[in-house]
Design a protein around this motif. Structure first.
Motif, short mmCIF file in Angstrom:
data_model
loop_
_atom_site.label_atom_id
_atom_site.label_comp_id
_atom_site.label_asym_id
_atom_site.label_seq_id
_atom_site.Cartn_x
_atom_site.Cartn_y
_atom_site.Cartn_z
N THR A 6 0.83 -1.20 0.00
CA THR A 6 0.00 0.00 0.00
C THR A 6 0.87 1.26 0.00
O THR A 6 0.62 2.19 -0.76
N LEU A 7 1.90 1.28 0.84
CA LEU A 7 2.78 2.45 0.89
C LEU A 7 3.52 2.64 -0.42
O LEU A 7 3.67 3.77 -0.91
N LYS A 8 3.98 1.55 -1.04
CA LYS A 8 4.67 1.64 -2.33
C LYS A 8 3.74 2.19 -3.41
O LYS A 8 4.14 3.02 -4.22
N GLU A 9 2.50 1.73 -3.42
CA GLU A 9 1.54 2.22 -4.42
C GLU A 9 1.21 3.69 -4.17
O GLU A 9 1.02 4.45 -5.11
N ALA A 10 1.13 4.08 -2.91
CA ALA A 10 0.87 5.49 -2.59
C ALA A 10 2.02 6.37 -3.08
O ALA A 10 1.80 7.48 -3.58
N MET A 11 3.24 5.88 -2.96
CA MET A 11 4.40 6.65 -3.43
C MET A 11 4.44 6.76 -4.95
O MET A 11 5.13 7.62 -5.49
N ALA A 12 3.68 5.92 -5.65
CA ALA A 12 3.60 5.99 -7.10
C ALA A 12 2.61 7.06 -7.57
O ALA A 12 2.55 7.37 -8.76
N ILE A 13 1.85 7.64 -6.65
CA ILE A 13 0.93 8.72 -7.00
C ILE A 13 1.76 9.93 -7.41
O ILE A 13 2.74 10.28 -6.75
N ASP A 14 1.38 10.57 -8.52
CA ASP A 14 2.12 11.73 -9.02
C ASP A 14 2.32 12.77 -7.92
O ASP A 14 1.37 13.19 -7.27
N GLY A 15 3.57 13.16 -7.74
CA GLY A 15 3.91 14.21 -6.78
C GLY A 15 4.13 13.73 -5.35
O GLY A 15 4.43 14.55 -4.48
N ALA A 16 4.00 12.42 -5.10
CA ALA A 16 4.13 11.91 -3.73
C ALA A 16 5.53 12.18 -3.17
O ALA A 16 6.54 11.92 -3.82
N LEU A 17 5.56 12.74 -1.96
CA LEU A 17 6.81 13.02 -1.26
C LEU A 17 7.02 12.03 -0.11
O LEU A 17 8.16 11.74 0.26
N GLY A 18 5.95 11.57 0.47
CA GLY A 18 6.02 10.65 1.58
C GLY A 18 4.64 10.18 1.97
O GLY A 18 3.65 10.86 1.72
N VAL A 19 4.59 9.00 2.58
CA VAL A 19 3.33 8.42 3.00
C VAL A 19 3.54 7.67 4.30
O VAL A 19 4.63 7.15 4.55
N ALA A 20 2.50 7.63 5.11
CA ALA A 20 2.55 6.88 6.37
C ALA A 20 1.18 6.28 6.65
O ALA A 20 0.15 6.85 6.29
N LEU A 21 1.20 5.13 7.30
CA LEU A 21 -0.01 4.54 7.86
C LEU A 21 0.12 4.71 9.36
O LEU A 21 1.11 4.28 9.96
N VAL A 22 -0.88 5.38 9.96
CA VAL A 22 -0.75 5.83 11.35
C VAL A 22 -1.92 5.33 12.18
O VAL A 22 -3.06 5.34 11.73
N ASP A 23 -1.63 4.94 13.41
CA ASP A 23 -2.65 4.59 14.40
C ASP A 23 -2.90 5.84 15.24
O ASP A 23 -2.03 6.28 15.97
N TYR A 24 -4.09 6.44 15.09
CA TYR A 24 -4.32 7.70 15.82
C TYR A 24 -4.69 7.49 17.29
O TYR A 24 -4.75 8.45 18.05
N ASP A 25 -4.87 6.26 17.72
CA ASP A 25 -5.03 6.03 19.16
C ASP A 25 -3.69 6.22 19.87
O ASP A 25 -3.62 6.81 20.94
N SER A 26 -2.63 5.70 19.25
CA SER A 26 -1.31 5.78 19.87
C SER A 26 -0.43 6.88 19.29
O SER A 26 0.54 7.31 19.92
N GLY A 27 -0.72 7.33 18.07
CA GLY A 27 0.12 8.30 17.39
C GLY A 27 1.32 7.68 16.69
O GLY A 27 2.16 8.38 16.14
N MET A 28 1.40 6.37 16.70
CA MET A 28 2.53 5.66 16.11
C MET A 28 2.28 5.36 14.64
O MET A 28 1.17 4.98 14.26
N ALA A 29 3.34 5.51 13.85
CA ALA A 29 3.28 5.12 12.44
C ALA A 29 3.53 3.63 12.33
O ALA A 29 4.50 3.11 12.88
N LEU A 30 2.65 2.92 11.65
CA LEU A 30 2.82 1.48 11.43
C LEU A 30 3.73 1.22 10.24
O LEU A 30 4.26 0.13 10.10
#
Length: 121
Positions: A6-30
């Motif tokens: 999923t992260l690799k495909e998101a980075m293939a979006i035109d103009g992508a600089l960075g992507v993260a999957l985040v748990d907003y209960d803990s604030g941690m990036a998965l």
């Protein structure tokens, strides 16, 4: 799709600089991909957790039962998209930073929605 794909495909979006999957209960990036000296994705993940929490609190205060589709933060040179996941992944969100000059916001939103639907955590 798993997190890495999923992260690799998101980075293939035109103009992508960075992507993260985040748990907003803990604030941690998965998972994070991209970023760099001007874009600390771990810090951005933690900061955007507060944005998502604040919006949820606001909706609750307004007695709104609607859900957040996405949150857009527009900067001078970047777009930051936050897409809370639905269903069983309800405490997670995808965060995508885009170079404004090299991206199509409508297509980026469409692609994040597709990636959300295909993500299996």
């Amino acid at each position: 799709m798993n997190i890495e794909t999923t992260l690799k495909e998101a980075m293939a979006i035109d103009g992508a600089l960075g992507v993260a999957l985040v748990d907003y209960d803990s604030g941690m990036a998965l998972g994070v991909l991209g970023g760099g000296p001007g874009l600390d994705l771990e810090l951005a993940a933690a900061g955007n957790t507060e944005v998502v929490r604040a919006k949820h609190r606001t909706l609750a205060s307004l007695n709104m039962t609607d859900s957040i589709e996405d949150i857009l933060i527009t900067l001078g040179e970047q777009y930051h998209l936050i897409r809370p996941l639905t269903g069983a992944n309800g405490s997670l969100f995808l965060y995508l930073a885009l170079a404004r000059s090299r991206s199509n916001l409508a297509l980026a939103r469409h692609n994040l929605k597709r990636l959300e639907a295909e993500l299996d955590v």
